[in-house]
Design a protein around this motif. Structure first.
Motif, PDB file in Angstrom:
ATOM      1  N   PHE A   1       0.823  -1.210   0.000  1.00  0.00           N
ATOM      2  CA  PHE A   1       0.000   0.000   0.000  1.00  0.00           C
ATOM      3  C   PHE A   1       0.861   1.265   0.000  1.00  0.00           C
ATOM      4  O   PHE A   1       0.524   2.253  -0.653  1.00  0.00           O
ATOM      5  CB  PHE A   1      -0.941   0.004   1.203  1.00  0.00           C
ATOM      6  N   SER A   2       1.967   1.231   0.742  1.00  0.00           N
ATOM      7  CA  SER A   2       2.854   2.402   0.778  1.00  0.00           C
ATOM      8  C   SER A   2       3.432   2.693  -0.600  1.00  0.00           C
ATOM      9  O   SER A   2       3.500   3.849  -1.029  1.00  0.00           O
ATOM     10  CB  SER A   2       3.987   2.176   1.787  1.00  0.00           C
ATOM     11  N   MET A   3       3.809   1.643  -1.323  1.00  0.00           N
ATOM     12  CA  MET A   3       4.377   1.830  -2.662  1.00  0.00           C
ATOM     13  C   MET A   3       3.303   2.286  -3.644  1.00  0.00           C
ATOM     14  O   MET A   3       3.581   3.089  -4.543  1.00  0.00           O
ATOM     15  CB  MET A   3       5.031   0.535  -3.129  1.00  0.00           C
ATOM     16  N   LEU A   4       2.068   1.782  -3.493  1.00  0.00           N
ATOM     17  CA  LEU A   4       0.977   2.222  -4.364  1.00  0.00           C
ATOM     18  C   LEU A   4       0.707   3.713  -4.178  1.00  0.00           C
ATOM     19  O   LEU A   4       0.528   4.455  -5.146  1.00  0.00           O
ATOM     20  CB  LEU A   4      -0.293   1.423  -4.064  1.00  0.00           C
ATOM     21  N   VAL A   5       0.664   4.141  -2.915  1.00  0.00           N
ATOM     22  CA  VAL A   5       0.400   5.557  -2.634  1.00  0.00           C
ATOM     23  C   VAL A   5       1.541   6.441  -3.114  1.00  0.00           C
ATOM     24  O   VAL A   5       1.321   7.513  -3.690  1.00  0.00           O
ATOM     25  CB  VAL A   5       0.164   5.754  -1.116  1.00  0.00           C
ATOM     26  N   ALA A   6       2.772   5.972  -2.891  1.00  0.00           N
ATOM     27  CA  ALA A   6       3.933   6.828  -3.147  1.00  0.00           C
ATOM     28  C   ALA A   6       4.390   6.840  -4.599  1.00  0.00           C
ATOM     29  O   ALA A   6       4.868   7.864  -5.087  1.00  0.00           O
ATOM     30  CB  ALA A   6       5.093   6.392  -2.244  1.00  0.00           C
ATOM     31  N   TYR A   7       4.238   5.714  -5.313  1.00  0.00           N
ATOM     32  CA  TYR A   7       4.897   5.594  -6.613  1.00  0.00           C
ATOM     33  C   TYR A   7       3.949   5.324  -7.780  1.00  0.00           C
ATOM     34  O   TYR A   7       4.398   4.996  -8.881  1.00  0.00           O
ATOM     35  CB  TYR A   7       5.956   4.490  -6.555  1.00  0.00           C
ATOM     36  N   THR A   8       2.645   5.410  -7.576  1.00  0.00           N
ATOM     37  CA  THR A   8       1.696   5.260  -8.681  1.00  0.00           C
ATOM     38  C   THR A   8       0.752   6.456  -8.697  1.00  0.00           C
ATOM     39  O   THR A   8       0.713   7.255  -7.765  1.00  0.00           O
ATOM     40  CB  THR A   8       0.878   3.959  -8.552  1.00  0.00           C
TER      41      THR A   8
ATOM     42  N   LEU B   1       8.001   3.045  11.433  1.00  0.00           N
ATOM     43  CA  LEU B   1       9.122   3.558  10.642  1.00  0.00           C
ATOM     44  C   LEU B   1       9.185   2.885   9.267  1.00  0.00           C
ATOM     45  O   LEU B   1       9.738   3.462   8.323  1.00  0.00           O
ATOM     46  CB  LEU B   1      10.442   3.317  11.388  1.00  0.00           C
ATOM     47  N   ILE B   2       8.609   1.688   9.132  1.00  0.00           N
ATOM     48  CA  ILE B   2       8.667   0.970   7.843  1.00  0.00           C
ATOM     49  C   ILE B   2       7.917   1.734   6.754  1.00  0.00           C
ATOM     50  O   ILE B   2       8.510   2.059   5.709  1.00  0.00           O
ATOM     51  CB  ILE B   2       8.144  -0.467   7.996  1.00  0.00           C
ATOM     52  N   PRO B   3       6.610   2.044   6.915  1.00  0.00           N
ATOM     53  CA  PRO B   3       5.943   2.826   5.858  1.00  0.00           C
ATOM     54  C   PRO B   3       6.543   4.216   5.691  1.00  0.00           C
ATOM     55  O   PRO B   3       6.561   4.752   4.576  1.00  0.00           O
ATOM     56  CB  PRO B   3       4.481   2.892   6.325  1.00  0.00           C
ATOM     57  N   PHE B   4       7.046   4.785   6.791  1.00  0.00           N
ATOM     58  CA  PHE B   4       7.652   6.121   6.686  1.00  0.00           C
ATOM     59  C   PHE B   4       8.884   6.089   5.778  1.00  0.00           C
ATOM     60  O   PHE B   4       9.042   6.939   4.896  1.00  0.00           O
ATOM     61  CB  PHE B   4       8.031   6.627   8.082  1.00  0.00           C
ATOM     62  N   LEU B   5       9.742   5.079   5.953  1.00  0.00           N
ATOM     63  CA  LEU B   5      10.949   4.973   5.129  1.00  0.00           C
ATOM     64  C   LEU B   5      10.609   4.648   3.679  1.00  0.00           C
ATOM     65  O   LEU B   5      11.270   5.130   2.757  1.00  0.00           O
ATOM     66  CB  LEU B   5      11.879   3.901   5.710  1.00  0.00           C
TER      67      LEU B   5
ATOM     68  N   ALA C   1       9.419   9.265  -2.274  1.00  0.00           N
ATOM     69  CA  ALA C   1       8.341  10.026  -2.906  1.00  0.00           C
ATOM     70  C   ALA C   1       8.277  11.443  -2.346  1.00  0.00           C
ATOM     71  O   ALA C   1       7.895  12.386  -3.051  1.00  0.00           O
ATOM     72  CB  ALA C   1       7.003   9.318  -2.696  1.00  0.00           C
ATOM     73  N   VAL C   2       8.646  11.606  -1.078  1.00  0.00           N
ATOM     74  CA  VAL C   2       8.713  12.945  -0.487  1.00  0.00           C
ATOM     75  C   VAL C   2       9.811  13.760  -1.172  1.00  0.00           C
ATOM     76  O   VAL C   2       9.630  14.937  -1.512  1.00  0.00           O
ATOM     77  CB  VAL C   2       8.964  12.865   1.032  1.00  0.00           C
ATOM     78  N   PHE C   3      10.971  13.122  -1.417  1.00  0.00           N
ATOM     79  CA  PHE C   3      12.096  13.816  -2.042  1.00  0.00           C
ATOM     80  C   PHE C   3      11.782  14.223  -3.483  1.00  0.00           C
ATOM     81  O   PHE C   3      12.306  15.220  -3.977  1.00  0.00           O
ATOM     82  CB  PHE C   3      13.347  12.932  -2.017  1.00  0.00           C
TER      83      PHE C   3
ATOM     84  N   MET D   1       3.137  15.330   5.713  1.00  0.00           N
ATOM     85  CA  MET D   1       2.022  14.398   5.656  1.00  0.00           C
ATOM     86  C   MET D   1       2.359  13.047   6.293  1.00  0.00           C
ATOM     87  O   MET D   1       1.667  12.606   7.218  1.00  0.00           O
ATOM     88  CB  MET D   1       1.546  14.203   4.222  1.00  0.00           C
ATOM     89  N   PRO D   2       3.410  12.319   5.865  1.00  0.00           N
ATOM     90  CA  PRO D   2       3.725  11.045   6.533  1.00  0.00           C
ATOM     91  C   PRO D   2       4.112  11.219   7.995  1.00  0.00           C
ATOM     92  O   PRO D   2       3.811  10.354   8.817  1.00  0.00           O
ATOM     93  CB  PRO D   2       4.880  10.476   5.700  1.00  0.00           C
ATOM     94  N   VAL D   3       4.768  12.341   8.340  1.00  0.00           N
ATOM     95  CA  VAL D   3       5.107  12.594   9.746  1.00  0.00           C
ATOM     96  C   VAL D   3       3.836  12.725  10.583  1.00  0.00           C
ATOM     97  O   VAL D   3       3.721  12.156  11.677  1.00  0.00           O
ATOM     98  CB  VAL D   3       5.974  13.861   9.882  1.00  0.00           C
ATOM     99  N   ALA D   4       2.850  13.470  10.060  1.00  0.00           N
ATOM    100  CA  ALA D   4       1.595  13.670  10.788  1.00  0.00           C
ATOM    101  C   ALA D   4       0.866  12.357  11.010  1.00  0.00           C
ATOM    102  O   ALA D   4       0.393  12.077  12.124  1.00  0.00           O
ATOM    103  CB  ALA D   4       0.707  14.655  10.023  1.00  0.00           C
ATOM    104  N   TYR D   5       0.774  11.526   9.969  1.00  0.00           N
ATOM    105  CA  TYR D   5       0.050  10.259  10.100  1.00  0.00           C
ATOM    106  C   TYR D   5       0.809   9.266  10.976  1.00  0.00           C
ATOM    107  O   TYR D   5       0.200   8.462  11.676  1.00  0.00           O
ATOM    108  CB  TYR D   5      -0.235   9.671   8.723  1.00  0.00           C
ATOM    109  N   MET D   6       2.135   9.317  10.949  1.00  0.00           N
ATOM    110  CA  MET D   6       2.917   8.440  11.814  1.00  0.00           C
ATOM    111  C   MET D   6       2.703   8.805  13.282  1.00  0.00           C
ATOM    112  O   MET D   6       2.472   7.933  14.131  1.00  0.00           O
ATOM    113  CB  MET D   6       4.401   8.528  11.454  1.00  0.00           C
TER     114      MET D   6
END
Length: 478
Positions: A277-284, A346-350, A355-357, A365-370
């Motif tokens: 799911f993290s890769m779907l959100v970040a890279y698609t 930390l796994i989904p954050f990393l 995608a953040v970069f 956004m990922p900091v807030a949800y974490m």
């Protein structure tokens, strides 16, 4: 009926049933709606519903992970009775064909059939109705086969995905509208053929015999308590010694997720889901809509804690007496769980950092949800430690019950998944994403900093219910 009323979870099951009936009613309404929509696209000709069955069977297969258990989970009390060794399993397999969930699909098939019947499709639509219902029954047997094997090894989930992907191979190789239309026409023609319905009946019979064999084999193997393979290496995790008693419980949590069958399977599946799911959100571009992107971002962080902590204290029910022997032991245990499941975030954050970069979304956004997950969601889910009182088997996977034990679990899981998303959506509309993320981060930090206070409060409430909970843990040990 009497055994059900005597169960230590009778009261909770009543609430779970209310939630189940409500969910079934809502699902039935959606099925009626989609049945009517499919009928309107059929242009008065039977076969349209069968052309959509490959997709319906995938949805049905995924739903069954929530609503259907394998016969092995229920057959254990009957396996030692003086009857044929296969009789109990055969009864449960037959009952799976006649389950209420299977007939719930009639809410889609019947309105479709009625509309086409009045549109002049003829009695061929009745043939289609029976065929669709038998395909759902066949799917229940396919699910039982894969679910039993998945309980043995989670890699069998990939085999199930491969099987359900077969009808889509032509479209995957040539993804365009013409290919999709040809596939729908092909499946509709096959469903109208004279041989299709008998073929489905034959497949159901074959799957019944295969499931009959596998269910008994694995149930008998688990009940006979075959000797576990000896460990070749024992990890000490010495770096956790600096945290004292909390460190010792951290070791138990880590080793339980690495060694015990039930927890290891749950851990692997949850981590795979997080990464996917993290890769779907970040890279698609699938979830480029700002609201969907935020919902799935939250889901990536929340899924592991929600699936694992929904039965918090369940595995400790196997040795709850030892935990109660020393004062405030459970406080250290709950702190260890809080630290462990917060570290997993930390796994989904990393995974999302690249995608953040690249600028797809901001770092906030990922900091807030974490932080929101580590603080608020953990605070909500940890409340179940007060109410959970059913022991979770550590090694049994075939004969262990895997569904919700009480309605509170279902309510808290739904709140954990949807309430933060609703709050974020309201915040976006009122003050914009940036201020919403700042607010979420601050409230998450507040709950993280104060976790010793609310964990102690949970402990005090657990002590008020300790005799009731201990009795429940004892009664439900397998």
């Amino acid at each position: 009926m009497l055994s059900y009323k005597r169960s230590p979870i009778f009261e909770q099951n009543k609430w779970a049933k209310v939630m189940t009936y409500f969910g079934a009613a809502m699902l039935a309404l959606y099925m009626i709606l989609y049945g009517c929509i499919i009928a309107l696209t059929a242009e008065g000709e039977a076969g349209r519903m069968i052309s959509f069955m490959p997709l319906i069977l995938v949805i049905d297969y995924l739903f069954r992970f929530v609503v259907q258990t394998t016969p092995g989970m229920m057959v254990k009390p009957y396996i030692l009775l003086p009857i044929s060794r296969y009789t109990a399993i055969e009864c449960f397999l037959l009952s799976s064909h006649l389950s209420g969930y299977n007939f719930l699909w009639l809410c889609m098939f019947v309105p479709y059939s009625i509309i086409l019947l009045f549109a002049g499709a003829g009695w061929a639509v009745i043939w289609e109705l029976v065929t669709c219902l038998l395909l759902i029954m066949m799917n229940s047997q396919v699910y039982l086969f894969f679910r039993t094997l998945i309980n043995r090894n989670v890699l069998w989930f990939l085999a199930g995905v491969a099987v359900y992907a077969i009808p889509y191979i032509p479209w995957i190789l040539d993804p365009n509208k013409k290919t999709a239309a040809r596939l729908l026409d092909t499946y509709a023609e096959a469903g109208r053929a004279w041989w299709f319905l008998p073929a489905v009946v034959v497949v159901i019979a074959l799957l019944f015999m295969v499931n009959r064999h596998f269910q008994f084999k694995y149930v008998y193997e688990e009940i006979s308590k075959k000797k576990e393979r000896a460990l070749k290496h024992v990890s000490q995790f010495a770096f956790l010694n600096r945290f004292g008693l909390v460190g010792e419980y951290l070791k138990i949590e880590v080793k339980s997720n690495l060694r015990n069958k039930t927890m290891r399977a749950r851990c692997i599946m949850s981590l795979v889901a997080i990464i996917c799911f993290s890769m779907l959100v970040a890279y698609t571009t699938i979830y480029d809509n700002v609201y969907m992107q935020n919902f799935w971002c939250l889901y990536c962080f929340a899924i592991y804690s929600v699936t694992a902590l929904i039965k918090i204290m369940g595995q400790e029910g196997n040795y709850i007496d030892l935990l109660m022997m020393h004062r405030e032991n459970i406080i250290a245990l709950l702190k260890a769980k809080f630290w462990f499941y917060s570290a997993v975030l930390l796994i989904p954050f990393l995974v999302m950092l690249p995608a953040v970069f690249t600028g797809k979304f901001t770092l906030l956004m990922p900091v807030a949800y974490m932080l929101l997950t580590a603080g608020v969601l953990h605070f909500v889910i940890f409340q179940l430690a007060v109410y959970n009182k059913q022991t979770l088997p550590l090694q049994q996977k075939v004969t262990a019950k895997g569904n919700f034990e009480n309605g509170m679990q279902l309510v808290i899981e739904l709140l954990s998944l949807f309430a933060p998303g609703a709050i974020a959506t309201i915040g976006f509309l009122l003050v914009g994403p940036t201020y919403t993320f700042i607010f979420m981060s601050l409230i998450g930090l507040a709950f993280i900093v104060t976790h010793p206070i609310w964990i102690r409060h949970i402990y005090k409430r657990m002590m008020q219910r300790r005799y009731e909970n201990i009795d429940g843990f004892h009664t439900t040990r397998q």
